[in-house]
Design a protein around this motif. Structure first.
Motif, PDB file in Angstrom:
ATOM      1  N   LEU A  71       0.760  -1.133  -0.032  1.00  0.00           N
ATOM      2  CA  LEU A  71       0.403  -0.062  -0.351  1.00  0.00           C
ATOM      3  C   LEU A  71       0.884   0.906  -0.326  1.00  0.00           C
ATOM      4  CD1 LEU A  71      -3.235   0.575   0.168  1.00  0.00           C
ATOM      5  CD2 LEU A  71      -2.877   0.753   2.664  1.00  0.00           C
ATOM      6  N   ILE A  72       0.470   2.444  -0.771  1.00  0.00           N
ATOM      7  CA  ILE A  72       1.457   3.017  -0.798  1.00  0.00           C
ATOM      8  C   ILE A  72       0.686   4.970  -1.100  1.00  0.00           C
ATOM      9  CG2 ILE A  72       3.163   3.973  -2.640  1.00  0.00           C
ATOM     10  CD1 ILE A  72       3.210   0.947  -3.833  1.00  0.00           C
ATOM     11  N   ASP A  73       1.076   5.296  -0.560  1.00  0.00           N
ATOM     12  CA  ASP A  73       0.548   6.705  -0.393  1.00  0.00           C
ATOM     13  C   ASP A  73       0.600   7.823  -1.422  1.00  0.00           C
ATOM     14  OD1 ASP A  73      -0.485   6.781   2.245  1.00  0.00           O
ATOM     15  OD2 ASP A  73       0.863   7.580   2.678  1.00  0.00           O
ATOM     16  N   CYS A  74      -0.538   8.030  -2.227  1.00  0.00           N
ATOM     17  CA  CYS A  74      -0.600   9.165  -3.534  1.00  0.00           C
ATOM     18  C   CYS A  74      -0.371  10.418  -3.030  1.00  0.00           C
ATOM     19  CB  CYS A  74      -1.812   8.400  -3.835  1.00  0.00           C
ATOM     20  SG  CYS A  74      -2.187   9.678  -5.726  1.00  0.00           S
ATOM     21  N   ASP A  75       0.840  10.566  -3.967  1.00  0.00           N
ATOM     22  CA  ASP A  75       1.035  11.846  -3.397  1.00  0.00           C
ATOM     23  C   ASP A  75       0.211  13.091  -3.661  1.00  0.00           C
ATOM     24  OD1 ASP A  75       4.085  13.938  -2.820  1.00  0.00           O
ATOM     25  OD2 ASP A  75       2.579  15.018  -3.836  1.00  0.00           O
ATOM     26  N   GLU A  76      -0.080  14.154  -3.492  1.00  0.00           N
ATOM     27  CA  GLU A  76      -1.500  14.761  -3.367  1.00  0.00           C
ATOM     28  C   GLU A  76      -1.012  15.604  -4.385  1.00  0.00           C
ATOM     29  OE1 GLU A  76      -3.378  18.824  -0.808  1.00  0.00           O
ATOM     30  OE2 GLU A  76      -0.994  17.887  -0.680  1.00  0.00           O
ATOM     31  N   ASN A  77      -0.123  15.427  -5.763  1.00  0.00           N
ATOM     32  CA  ASN A  77      -0.135  16.243  -6.555  1.00  0.00           C
ATOM     33  C   ASN A  77       0.306  15.684  -7.449  1.00  0.00           C
ATOM     34  OD1 ASN A  77       1.417  18.828  -5.401  1.00  0.00           O
ATOM     35  ND2 ASN A  77       3.619  17.618  -4.579  1.00  0.00           N
ATOM     36  N   ASP A  78       0.112  14.292  -7.449  1.00  0.00           N
ATOM     37  CA  ASP A  78      -0.051  13.528  -8.230  1.00  0.00           C
ATOM     38  C   ASP A  78      -1.572  12.971  -8.990  1.00  0.00           C
ATOM     39  OD1 ASP A  78       2.403  13.260  -8.257  1.00  0.00           O
ATOM     40  OD2 ASP A  78       2.697  11.314  -6.803  1.00  0.00           O
ATOM     41  N   ILE A  79      -2.310  13.826  -8.209  1.00  0.00           N
ATOM     42  CA  ILE A  79      -3.805  13.423  -8.556  1.00  0.00           C
ATOM     43  C   ILE A  79      -5.004  14.472  -7.870  1.00  0.00           C
ATOM     44  CG2 ILE A  79      -4.393  12.455  -5.586  1.00  0.00           C
ATOM     45  CD1 ILE A  79      -6.679  10.049  -7.103  1.00  0.00           C
ATOM     46  N   ASP A  80      -6.216  14.705  -9.074  1.00  0.00           N
ATOM     47  CA  ASP A  80      -6.328  15.680  -8.811  1.00  0.00           C
ATOM     48  C   ASP A  80      -7.737  15.840  -7.818  1.00  0.00           C
ATOM     49  OD1 ASP A  80      -5.378  17.393 -10.965  1.00  0.00           O
ATOM     50  OD2 ASP A  80      -6.699  16.746 -12.764  1.00  0.00           O
ATOM     51  N   PRO A  81      -7.725  17.042  -7.429  1.00  0.00           N
ATOM     52  CA  PRO A  81      -9.367  16.815  -6.271  1.00  0.00           C
ATOM     53  C   PRO A  81     -10.671  16.136  -6.550  1.00  0.00           C
ATOM     54  CG  PRO A  81      -8.189  18.698  -6.174  1.00  0.00           C
ATOM     55  CD  PRO A  81      -7.489  17.979  -7.566  1.00  0.00           C
ATOM     56  N   VAL A  82     -10.672  15.521  -6.562  1.00  0.00           N
ATOM     57  CA  VAL A  82     -11.978  13.795  -7.334  1.00  0.00           C
ATOM     58  C   VAL A  82     -13.309  15.044  -6.426  1.00  0.00           C
ATOM     59  CG1 VAL A  82     -13.513  12.161  -6.651  1.00  0.00           C
ATOM     60  CG2 VAL A  82     -11.268  12.297  -5.851  1.00  0.00           C
ATOM     61  N   ASN A  83     -14.187  15.561  -7.993  1.00  0.00           N
ATOM     62  CA  ASN A  83     -15.086  16.722  -7.742  1.00  0.00           C
ATOM     63  C   ASN A  83     -16.441  16.178  -7.302  1.00  0.00           C
ATOM     64  OD1 ASN A  83     -16.429  19.394  -7.754  1.00  0.00           O
ATOM     65  ND2 ASN A  83     -16.224  18.231 -10.127  1.00  0.00           N
ATOM     66  N   ILE A  84     -16.655  15.849  -6.652  1.00  0.00           N
ATOM     67  CA  ILE A  84     -18.501  14.658  -6.337  1.00  0.00           C
ATOM     68  C   ILE A  84     -19.880  16.112  -6.668  1.00  0.00           C
ATOM     69  CG2 ILE A  84     -19.865  13.934  -4.907  1.00  0.00           C
ATOM     70  CD1 ILE A  84     -17.327  13.504  -3.715  1.00  0.00           C
TER      71      ILE A  84
END
Lengths: 142, 142
Positions: free
Chosen positions: B103-116
């Motif tokens: 299990l590996i942390d996903c860096d904040e910069n590597d994923i766009d905020p999820v827009n619900i």
DNA sequence: AACTACATTATAATAATTCTAAACTATTGA
DNA sequence: TCAATAGTTTAGAATTATTATAATGTAGTT
């Protein structure tokens, strides 16, 4: 809505023998308007009620896993104690109501595609799943 | 890096008595540079090795759950058989390597905020978690 | 029909987690 | 400081969820 003969085909195509038990499970799981979520426990109850026939617990586990492996079912894990299966195997996300323990499909239009800007080097992405945990909003009543 | 006295404070503030066992667990879990992921089994091993002291399995379960309840730990459930805890309790997402079970942390910069775009009526969102399952990309070798 | 491979079944085994009740310990306040 | 008490730890039992086993049954093939 698929008929019995379609389930025979469906099973055969997946390399699974169309046994009485598997066909019963197909009826309960796939012969319905909408996809749904269930636990193994739910399913055992549903089969014995709807089919009015005994089925071994081991068979339910075996068959659910066979169906999962063949892509007929998808597992959705909420926490170590709550594991559901989904008859909707398309890519989609979920709401989970922490009060009612209800798992609800997230409509494709209700969430923007998840944009992963950087993946792990040398790896390919197999799946991306979003789980949105919700509870009743009591702010108004306070 | 927090010292022992900080852990006493930390526990007290959460309304937990600073017992020997809980302080040991704090040492193992929080006295380190980086956050990390573990299973209950991992943790039992780590405690007995690092602390060179026996601890009851029941205590580990109790304490992990107490810490989780107080927001010191977060559970990450992969499937019904793989449940991890994370000492990083901030909002963040994960990669899960299906081959190494890592299990590996996903860096904040590597994923766009999820827009619900649309939530369930009358509910508030407690959390949004993305799990990205990956495996080695063997396309090149083929 | 008979053979073979696969499936189902009841039950046993295993694994993960929680419960229990006795012993122990931190906290409170006399 | 010391006893009371409320919370904690512990070993082991109990529970729950899941998987393994081995005997019996069934589907597909010849």
């Amino acid at each position: 809505m698929p008929k019995k003969c379609n389930f025979i085909e469906k099973l055969r195509e997946a390399g699974l023998r169309p046994t009485k038990q598997r066909l019963n499970m197909c009826e309960v799981l796939f012969n319905r308007e909408k996809t749904f979520h269930f636990t193994i426990n739910d399913l055992v109850k549903m089969i014995s009620e709807k089919m009015n026939q005994k089925i071994s617990l081991a068979t339910v586990y075996n068959t659910v896993h066979a169906f999962e492996k063949k892509g007929y079912l998808k597992e959705i894990s909420i926490d170590s104690h709550k594991s559901y299966f989904d008859t909707n195997t398309s890519v989609h996300h979920h709401f989970f109501d922490e009060e009612t323990n209800e798992l609800i499909d997230c409509d494709e239009n209700d969430i923007d595609p998840v944009n992963i800007k950087k993946n792990i080097t040398g790896k390919k992405i197999n799946s991306v799943e979003v789980l949105i945990k919700v509870a009743s909003d009591n702010q108004n009543q306070k």
